[in-house]
Enzyme design. Structure first.
Site, short mmCIF file in Angstrom:
data_model
loop_
_atom_site.label_atom_id
_atom_site.label_comp_id
_atom_site.label_asym_id
_atom_site.label_seq_id
_atom_site.Cartn_x
_atom_site.Cartn_y
_atom_site.Cartn_z
CE LYS A 230 -3.44 -2.87 0.43
NZ LYS A 230 -3.92 -3.04 -1.49
CE1 TYR B 176 -8.42 -9.27 3.58
CE2 TYR B 176 -9.95 -9.05 5.44
CZ TYR B 176 -9.37 -8.45 4.07
OH TYR B 176 -8.33 -7.79 4.53
CE1 TYR C 285 -5.92 -9.15 0.95
CE2 TYR C 285 -4.50 -8.37 3.38
CZ TYR C 285 -5.75 -8.35 2.33
OH TYR C 285 -6.57 -7.31 2.72
C1 PLP Z 1 -0.27 -7.93 2.36
C2 PLP Z 1 -1.04 -7.65 1.54
N1 PLP Z 1 -0.74 -7.90 -0.22
C3 PLP Z 1 -1.75 -8.09 -1.33
C4 PLP Z 1 -2.40 -7.41 -0.87
C5 PLP Z 1 -3.71 -7.07 -1.66
O1 PLP Z 1 -3.24 -5.72 -2.22
P1 PLP Z 1 -4.61 -5.33 -3.74
O2 PLP Z 1 -6.07 -4.97 -2.47
O3 PLP Z 1 -3.57 -4.36 -4.65
O4 PLP Z 1 -5.34 -6.48 -4.35
C6 PLP Z 1 -2.72 -6.48 0.09
C7 PLP Z 1 -4.19 -5.62 0.62
O5 PLP Z 1 -4.51 -5.28 1.06
C8 PLP Z 1 -2.34 -6.81 1.21
O6 PLP Z 1 -2.64 -6.02 2.99
#
Ligand code: PLP
Length: 330
Positions: free
Chosen positions: A49, A263, A289
């Protein structure tokens, strides 16, 4: 195509982030694995981010804002990095956070990202069950304006055509690093959620004329829904860069087979992936994630879908602060 350097940007991240090989994990899985260390972007614990916020903060400043408002789950890494960026640049920060059903609870409300949000001085709005976060955020924007503030709403995950520019920049960084290290990449893999990271990365590769395939492992949606989300943001990002959105055709690939029940809910494969990376490379992934993204990569190596000897880059998007909210699942 618009000159990329003319997009307003606040320099926040440490960069370029390292692009390293993962020799012990490669030996275990049979592919040549590399990692782009965007967990090391520097701001308030780092993560993907930060790159998006470079462009979003510039837009907030240009709009004359004094307060950043954003939305996420209680353990949102995006919220944490927004709170850190707000602190660094003297904005107030209002976080609208919702609980996620099915997550472990011993540390979820007080540790990990939420602890850090508070440390960065953010004001947290905890949503009640059934409250709609977008509606709540819209109402909050109105109340802040009525109170004389100048709020700026950053969308979920910082994912719009402005935030995605952070990953256009990352694509250029990756291309320069692989040229410098003489690596010919066969595949890039990343965790894909609100889609800005994958869309931005693809837009950057397309703009540079690079055809490296990018696979987004969806963390919360099925394949079709994730592809649709990425496709739409990729087209918007290309338009914002004054490129033909038709260039997006055939470039978006997502896989929705690894997110489990939803999620934030870990799977045994996620836990295995986090543990394997920690114990083979000393790299910390996260349970929401990157653990799911890496579980997808591991599975595809083991099944031979990524065949032996291929050069695969995992984009590490950060999030290890979330581990401390998930203590009981490890
Ligand atoms: C650690 C991490 N990886 C991947 C993502 C996914 O990225 P995006 O929301 O741009 O798809 C996020 C989103 O919050 C994240 O915090």
């Amino acid at each position: 195509m618009k000159d990329f350097n003319t997009f307003p940007r606040r320099v926040i991240s440490h960069g370029p982030t390292p692009l390293e090989s993962m020799p012990r994990l490669s030996q275990e899985l049979g592919c040549n694995l590399f990692v782009k260390r965007d967990d090391c972007t520097g701001l308030g614990g780092g993560g993907n981010k930060t790159r998006k916020l470079e462009y979003l903060l510039a837009a907030a400043s240009d709009a004359g804002a004094d307060t950043l408002v954003t939305i996420g789950g209680l353990q949102s890494n995006h919220a944490r990095q927004t709170a850190a960026a707000a602190a660094k640049f003297g904005f107030a920060c209002e976080l609208v956070l919702e609980d996620v059903e099915g997550t472990p609870k011993q540390d979820y409300y007080n540790n990990g990202n939420i602890l850090l949000d508070k440390l960065f001085g953010a004001n947290i709005h905890y949503l009640e069950d059934q409250q709609d976060c977008l509606e709540f955020a819209d109402q909050l924007m109105i109340s802040l304006a009525e109170a004389g503030k100048k709020p700026y709403l950053i969308p979920v995950g910082g994912s719009n055509e402005i935030g995605s520019l952070g990953y256009v920049r990352c694509a250029n960084e990756v291309l320069e690093q692989i040229r410098g290290q003489d690596i010919r990449l066969d595949q890039i893999v990343l965790a894909s959620g609100s889609a800005g990271t994958q869309a931005g990365l693809l837009a950057g590769l397309i703009a540079a004329g690079a055809d490296i395939p990018v696979l987004g492992i969806a963390v919360s949606r099925d394949t079709q829904a994730q592809q649709t989300l990425v496709q739409s943001l990729l087209e918007k990002t290309l338009e914002h860069m004054e490129l033909d959105p038709e260039l997006a055709k055939g470039r978006v690939v997502a896989d929705g087979s690894y997110y489990g029940q939803g999620y934030g809910i870990t799977t045994p494969e996620t836990i295995e992936a986090v543990t394997l990376c920690a114990q083979s490379e000393g790299i910390l992934l996260d349970p929401v994630y990157t653990g799911k993204g890496m579980a997808g990569l591991i599975d595809k190596c083991r099944k031979g879908i990524f065949s032996a000897g291929k050069n695969i880059l995992f984009l590490h998007t950060g999030g290890s602060q979330g581990l401390f909210a998930y203590r009981e699942v490890f």
